[in-house]
Design a protein around this motif. Sequence first.
Motif, mmCIF file in Angstrom:
data_model
loop_
_atom_site.group_PDB
_atom_site.id
_atom_site.type_symbol
_atom_site.label_atom_id
_atom_site.label_comp_id
_atom_site.label_asym_id
_atom_site.label_seq_id
_atom_site.Cartn_x
_atom_site.Cartn_y
_atom_site.Cartn_z
ATOM 1 N N GLU A 5 0.770 -1.145 -0.047
ATOM 2 C CA GLU A 5 -0.241 0.099 -0.137
ATOM 3 C C GLU A 5 0.658 1.238 0.013
ATOM 4 O O GLU A 5 0.638 2.259 -0.910
ATOM 5 N N MET A 6 1.778 1.273 0.834
ATOM 6 C CA MET A 6 2.910 2.483 0.797
ATOM 7 C C MET A 6 3.666 2.541 -0.438
ATOM 8 O O MET A 6 3.926 3.817 -0.689
ATOM 9 N N ILE A 7 4.229 1.606 -0.673
ATOM 10 C CA ILE A 7 4.735 1.494 -2.241
ATOM 11 C C ILE A 7 4.050 2.112 -3.337
ATOM 12 O O ILE A 7 4.382 2.871 -4.113
ATOM 13 N N LEU A 8 2.759 1.846 -3.378
ATOM 14 C CA LEU A 8 1.903 2.248 -4.439
ATOM 15 C C LEU A 8 1.752 3.971 -4.431
ATOM 16 O O LEU A 8 1.979 4.547 -5.019
ATOM 17 N N TYR A 9 1.401 4.334 -3.097
ATOM 18 C CA TYR A 9 1.311 5.646 -2.936
ATOM 19 C C TYR A 9 2.604 6.378 -3.103
ATOM 20 O O TYR A 9 2.650 7.489 -3.658
ATOM 21 N N HIS A 10 3.742 5.678 -2.703
ATOM 22 C CA HIS A 10 5.024 6.506 -2.699
ATOM 23 C C HIS A 10 5.295 6.729 -4.146
ATOM 24 O O HIS A 10 5.821 7.638 -4.833
ATOM 25 N N GLU A 11 5.048 5.843 -5.249
ATOM 26 C CA GLU A 11 5.075 5.733 -6.602
ATOM 27 C C GLU A 11 4.514 6.749 -7.303
ATOM 28 O O GLU A 11 4.791 7.490 -7.922
ATOM 29 N N ILE A 12 3.128 7.122 -6.776
ATOM 30 C CA ILE A 12 2.450 8.230 -7.041
ATOM 31 C C ILE A 12 3.065 9.514 -6.792
ATOM 32 O O ILE A 12 2.907 10.598 -7.579
ATOM 33 N N VAL A 13 3.577 9.599 -5.474
ATOM 34 C CA VAL A 13 4.321 11.089 -4.821
ATOM 35 C C VAL A 13 5.355 11.205 -6.032
ATOM 36 O O VAL A 13 5.643 12.381 -6.243
ATOM 37 N N VAL A 14 6.060 10.086 -6.047
ATOM 38 C CA VAL A 14 7.469 10.419 -6.869
ATOM 39 C C VAL A 14 7.210 10.809 -7.946
ATOM 40 O O VAL A 14 7.557 12.089 -8.619
ATOM 41 N N LYS A 15 6.128 10.324 -8.706
ATOM 42 C CA LYS A 15 5.560 10.624 -10.175
ATOM 43 C C LYS A 15 5.019 12.118 -10.094
ATOM 44 O O LYS A 15 5.392 12.982 -11.141
ATOM 45 N N THR A 16 4.345 12.543 -9.251
ATOM 46 C CA THR A 16 3.739 13.891 -9.166
ATOM 47 C C THR A 16 4.693 14.844 -9.059
ATOM 48 O O THR A 16 4.835 15.798 -9.567
ATOM 49 N N LEU A 17 5.814 14.543 -8.357
ATOM 50 C CA LEU A 17 7.012 15.374 -8.354
ATOM 51 C C LEU A 17 8.075 15.309 -9.422
ATOM 52 O O LEU A 17 9.050 16.132 -9.555
ATOM 53 N N SER A 18 7.748 14.557 -10.365
ATOM 54 C CA SER A 18 8.498 14.402 -11.585
ATOM 55 C C SER A 18 9.916 14.046 -11.102
ATOM 56 O O SER A 18 10.960 14.516 -11.891
ATOM 57 N N LEU A 19 10.332 13.208 -10.147
ATOM 58 C CA LEU A 19 11.556 12.773 -9.723
ATOM 59 C C LEU A 19 11.911 11.275 -10.462
ATOM 60 O O LEU A 19 11.058 10.659 -10.847
ATOM 61 N N PRO A 20 13.123 11.103 -10.752
ATOM 62 C CA PRO A 20 13.697 9.686 -11.326
ATOM 63 C C PRO A 20 13.269 9.035 -10.361
ATOM 64 O O PRO A 20 13.375 9.173 -9.178
ATOM 65 N N TYR A 21 13.031 7.711 -10.922
ATOM 66 C CA TYR A 21 12.478 6.648 -9.839
ATOM 67 C C TYR A 21 12.593 5.283 -10.267
ATOM 68 O O TYR A 21 12.628 5.011 -11.535
#
Length: 277
Positions: free
Chosen positions: A163-179
């Motif tokens: 659950e946290m991983i899914l939200y984290h991926e959304i957060v990182v994408k929102t900030l346009s950070l490399p992931y």
Amino acid sequence: MSHQFSDPAFLREAYGTEEGLTIRIETQKRYNLQPRNIFDLMTEHAITLVCPQSILDIGAGTGAWYPSIRQYAASFCQYEAVDQSPAMVNYLETKLKNDPFSKVSTADVATLSYAPESFDWVGMHFMLYHVPNIAGALKTAWQLLRPGGLLLTATNEAKSYPEMILYHEIVVKTLSLPYTPDIRGDRFSLRNGADFFPRPPKKVEMIGGLRFPTLASYLAYYGSGFCWSGVPVQYHRPEIRSQLLEIMAELVRVHFENDGYLTLSQTSGYFWIQKDS
């Protein structure tokens, strides 16, 4: 220090401060959903197989295994702990200062100097997924066991806290950070861990997880190191951390408003194997 078996950059980032350690320790104490402490379950089982006189805890961290050892094994059993993180060693030294039958030192599995067949139990808990040469590390631990001794390795299922991983991926994408998705947890898990042992081990599993009663408690845990998962180190700056936490808060707030909590799911367990007498 040799890093043949270690992942020092990740460990320094995620576990290298007292603040991060404290948050993780307190979270596990307060919000764990497992019906029993996994270390209690594992140690209670182990004592029925081998009564130890000496125990080595490799990658001991904050000494989560130690209380269970003192509860189920003899008080005079020698407990030796090693970890490559100075912050963890310092914490554990304070924890063990009044126990004359304990010792802690800074080392990893690649720098151990113990003689073969020195210990009745060897434990490597929640750390092998950080080790590049997992089979080599287990072979080293196996050689340190006396005949009849036990090798014990607690770990998680491959996808912990999805659950946290899914939200984290959304957060990182929102900030346009490399992931880059973090696959460390799948390197040694309950699913594939048996493949690395010198002989086929047995496995015990426990379904659990974490349940956070407040948004603040969840954000503290996320911010203790998980917020940098998959994000290149050059972006690990205080202002970016603040943005990660702010966006995460908006994503998960609905759970606390509607349910009063947020649950992260996880299955933990351990492998065990006994050396021939």
